[in-house]
Design an enzyme around this catalytic site. Structure first.
Site, mmCIF file in Angstrom:
data_model
loop_
_atom_site.group_PDB
_atom_site.id
_atom_site.type_symbol
_atom_site.label_atom_id
_atom_site.label_comp_id
_atom_site.label_asym_id
_atom_site.label_seq_id
_atom_site.Cartn_x
_atom_site.Cartn_y
_atom_site.Cartn_z
ATOM 1 N N ASN A 107 0.851 -1.178 -0.079
ATOM 2 C CA ASN A 107 -0.144 -0.023 -0.035
ATOM 3 C C ASN A 107 0.814 1.214 0.020
ATOM 4 O O ASN A 107 0.558 2.121 -0.543
ATOM 5 C CB ASN A 107 -0.869 0.150 1.260
ATOM 6 N N ARG A 203 0.869 -12.760 3.126
ATOM 7 C CA ARG A 203 -0.024 -11.809 3.918
ATOM 8 C C ARG A 203 0.039 -10.471 3.327
ATOM 9 O O ARG A 203 1.106 -9.837 3.448
ATOM 10 C CB ARG A 203 0.339 -11.969 5.366
ATOM 11 N N ASP A 205 -0.873 -6.776 3.232
ATOM 12 C CA ASP A 205 -1.230 -5.974 4.193
ATOM 13 C C ASP A 205 -2.185 -4.714 3.710
ATOM 14 O O ASP A 205 -2.295 -4.160 2.704
ATOM 15 C CB ASP A 205 0.251 -5.260 4.626
ATOM 16 N N GLU A 212 -7.202 1.329 -2.918
ATOM 17 C CA GLU A 212 -7.984 2.416 -2.980
ATOM 18 C C GLU A 212 -7.375 3.481 -4.008
ATOM 19 O O GLU A 212 -6.152 3.580 -4.008
ATOM 20 C CB GLU A 212 -8.137 2.952 -1.463
ATOM 21 N N GLU A 249 -5.440 -8.816 4.784
ATOM 22 C CA GLU A 249 -6.065 -8.121 5.734
ATOM 23 C C GLU A 249 -7.085 -6.988 5.215
ATOM 24 O O GLU A 249 -6.680 -6.114 4.697
ATOM 25 C CB GLU A 249 -4.827 -7.176 6.414
HETATM 26 C C1 NOJ Z 1 -1.143 -3.182 8.930
HETATM 27 C C2 NOJ Z 1 -0.283 -3.971 9.903
HETATM 28 O O1 NOJ Z 1 -0.883 -5.124 10.402
HETATM 29 C C3 NOJ Z 1 0.114 -2.889 10.884
HETATM 30 O O2 NOJ Z 1 0.951 -3.468 11.642
HETATM 31 C C4 NOJ Z 1 0.670 -1.824 10.046
HETATM 32 O O3 NOJ Z 1 1.083 -0.750 11.009
HETATM 33 C C5 NOJ Z 1 -0.172 -1.111 9.122
HETATM 34 N N1 NOJ Z 1 -0.741 -2.192 8.281
HETATM 35 C C6 NOJ Z 1 0.743 -0.212 8.063
HETATM 36 O O4 NOJ Z 1 1.393 -1.171 7.170
#
Ligand code: NOJ
Length: 564
Positions: A107, A203, A205, A212, A249
């Site tokens: 992201n 995984r 993130d 978006e 996530e």
């Molecule tokens: C989600 C991650 O689980 C978290 O630890 C992190 O700070 C944010 N994304 C930004 O990468």
């Protein structure tokens, strides 16, 4: 089920273990965990029964967000080792029958990533469009920041060009512009790189933020459909590695999560964390009433059979309760994290389960039994298997990221470095390494470690759980969750008591229309060391559940007992 339908969908009933090499085991004695240390602990994970290791970010980083701020998507943080060490680790894990997935953070990058360093130099820099810029004053976005209290806007003005760049997270984490085909190629190349080294998936993130397109150039030609892009990325992954997985996530309502699975086609994320069940589980625990979780599970949409939910008790972040109503969240705060210092961002808790449950062994076990028995794939966060607590002296989310507690030795056996050089301090007090550690837990037959290892074995022996059709079973007690999962003609029945009172469960687990003659010789076979339970003549069962008790059964039945 036929081989053609099920083979290689390993994530359907994997046991995933999340760890950060930085805090797991220090192999070179410098105070920071590393890959050489992790390699020495692979057999530990194999003995526990883990089938897939999820590595938190290990890439080069200024480490302002625990590695979620990457400066090179093709490298390894020097403190943790080299690419060679990563490959040795992957090879060792595979040798012990485990897969490895890696956190993939696309992201955003760190603001020190060479792309951003270039991008901010001038409006016509070739890397300018790798990030999302705007030239007009942004509106107030204080209610959109992900880290409230740490940021007040998702836009920050950059001195060099006077424009604003987008950052959904911290201002040192500028968002990449996925509308730019060059960025999409970089992402694919990086994925390809890690797959080539043997990684089995990612995984992913912050998926909704990653996809978006806010603030991206309006130019229609440059715009993409986020779901088409996610499907293309998945397709790319599977061309490179047929059984590669994307675990995303996505903390959104189920109807939105369904879209990220790719709807009925199931061709986007293979797996998503079930944030809603996690949050409702805590509400049920706080109320000692299984109904909030039961109602939530009933509302969970059907997903493509190849896809899967990832079930968890807590992850490495604040234990978010953002999907609860304000009053529900307050109930959970009051029960499990009443002090302000235990709460974070006004929405979550920076505690681990055992401290929240005041160390009550029965209740802690009930929660893990529940996690392994719910329909999905369980994900453990390192240290859960021994009942580690948190370090409330540490900043923010670091409270739950303290070093793994291997023994009662100095630094909990994590490192031989002087305490002042440790990357993070071990937990202090009654949940510290002196009392909670791997060495003693493995020696003691009745320990939480041995209990979790047993749950893992049962889970792996019970494909009904990961693969099956899930149903809640009716029974009168509000404190009890009773459910069954059926797959390929076999059924498991699971009972959990959220209450502090012993109770008896009386229910029909076969369904009202079961032919009576089919009941002859049928019974519930206990899978966790209790007594088997017979059916009565009407197909009902009755059994006891201790305070915070849990029972796992398989329906043992002659061929002609049909469940309805
Ligand atoms: C989600 C991650 O689980 C978290 O630890 C992190 O700070 C944010 N994304 C930004 O990468």
């Amino acid at each position: 089920m036929s081989i053609a339908e099920t083979s290689d969908l390993w994530w359907k009933n994997a046991v995933i273990y999340c760890l950060d090499p930085e805090t797991f085991f220090d192999g070179d004695g410098d105070g920071t965990g590393d890959f050489s240390g992790l390699i020495q602990r692979v057999d530990y994970l194999a003995a526990l029964g883990v089938t897939c290791i999820w590595l938190m970010p290990f890439y080069p980083t200024p480490d302002r967000d625990d590695g979620y701020d990457v400066t090179d998507m093709y490298g390894v943080d020097r403190r943790l080792g080299t690419l060679g060490d990563v490959v040795e680790f992957i090879r060792t894990a595979k040798d012990r029958g485990m897969r490895v997935i890696a956190d993939f953070v696309v992201n955003h990058t760190s603001d020190r990533h060479p792309w951003f360093v270039e991008s901010r130099k001038s409006l016509d820099n070739p890397y300018r469009d790798y990030y999302v810029w705007r030239d007009d004053t942004p509106p107030d976005t204080s209610d959109e920041v992900v880290f409230p209290g740490e940021e007040s806007s998702i836009w920050t003005r950059d001195q060099a060009t006077g424009e604003w760049y987008l950052h959904m997270f911290a201002k040192h984490q500028p968002d990449l512009n996925v509308a730019n085909p060059k960025v999409r190629d970089e992402i694919a190349k990086s994925m390809g790189f890690w797959l080539q080294l043997g990684i089995d998936g990612f995984r992913l993130d912050a998926v909704p933020f990653f996809l978006e397109l806010r603030g991206a150039p309006e130019d229609k030609a440059a715009r993409i459909d986020p779901h088409d892009y996610l499907a293309a990325l998945r397709s790319f992954l599977n061309r490179r590695n047929g059984s590669g997985v994307l675990l995303g996530e996505v903390n959104l309502p189920y109807k939105d999560q369904l879209k990220y699975f790719g709807g009925p086609e199931g061709n986007e994320l293979n797996m998503q964390f079930d944030f809603l069940s996690m949050q409702m589980m805590y509400l049920s625990l706080a109320r000692e009433d299984a109904r909030p979780l039961a109602t939530n599970l009933k509302s969970r949409p059907k997903i493509h059979p190849d896809n899967q939910w990832a079930m968890f008790v807590r992850n490495h972040d604040e234990l978010t309760l953002d999907k609860l109503s304000d009053t529900e969240r307050e109930e959970v705060f009051a029960a499990f994290g009443p002090d302000e210092n235990m709460q974070m961002y006004g929405r979550g808790l920076r505690r681990r389960l055992p401290t929240m449950l005041s160390g009550d062994p029965a209740r802690i076990r009930m929660v893990y039994s529940l996690m392994f028995s719910l329909p999905g794939t369980p994900v453990l966060f390192y240290g859960e298997e021994i009942g580690m607590g948190e370090d409330l002296r540490a900043e923010g989310r670091s409270a739950v990221r303290s070093p793994m507690q291997w023994s009662s030795a100095e630094n909990g056996g994590f490192s031989t470095a002087p305490a002042k050089d440790l990357v993070a301090q071990p937990v202090d007090g009654s949940f510290g390494p002196e009392f909670i550690n791997v060495a003693s837990a493995k020696r003691e037959p009745g320990s939480l470690w041995n209990f979790v290892a047993t749950l893992i074995q049962r889970y792996r022996e019970s494909p009904e759980l990961g693969w099956g059709d899930f149903e809640l079973l009716k029974q009168p007690s509000a404190q009890v969750l009773l459910h069954r999962s059926t797959w390929s003609g076999s059924t498991v029945v699971l009972a959990h008591n959220f209450g502090a009172e012993r109770t008896s469960v009386s229910a029909s687990v076969t369904g009202a229309g079961t032919a009576k003659q089919g009941l002859a010789g049928a019974y519930l076979e206990d899978l966790l060391g209790g007594e088997d339970v017979p059916f009565d003549d009407d197909g009902n069962v009755r059994f006891e559940l201790d305070r915070y008790g849990y029972r796992w059964f398989r329906v043992h039945r002659p061929e002609n007992l049909k469940l309805v």
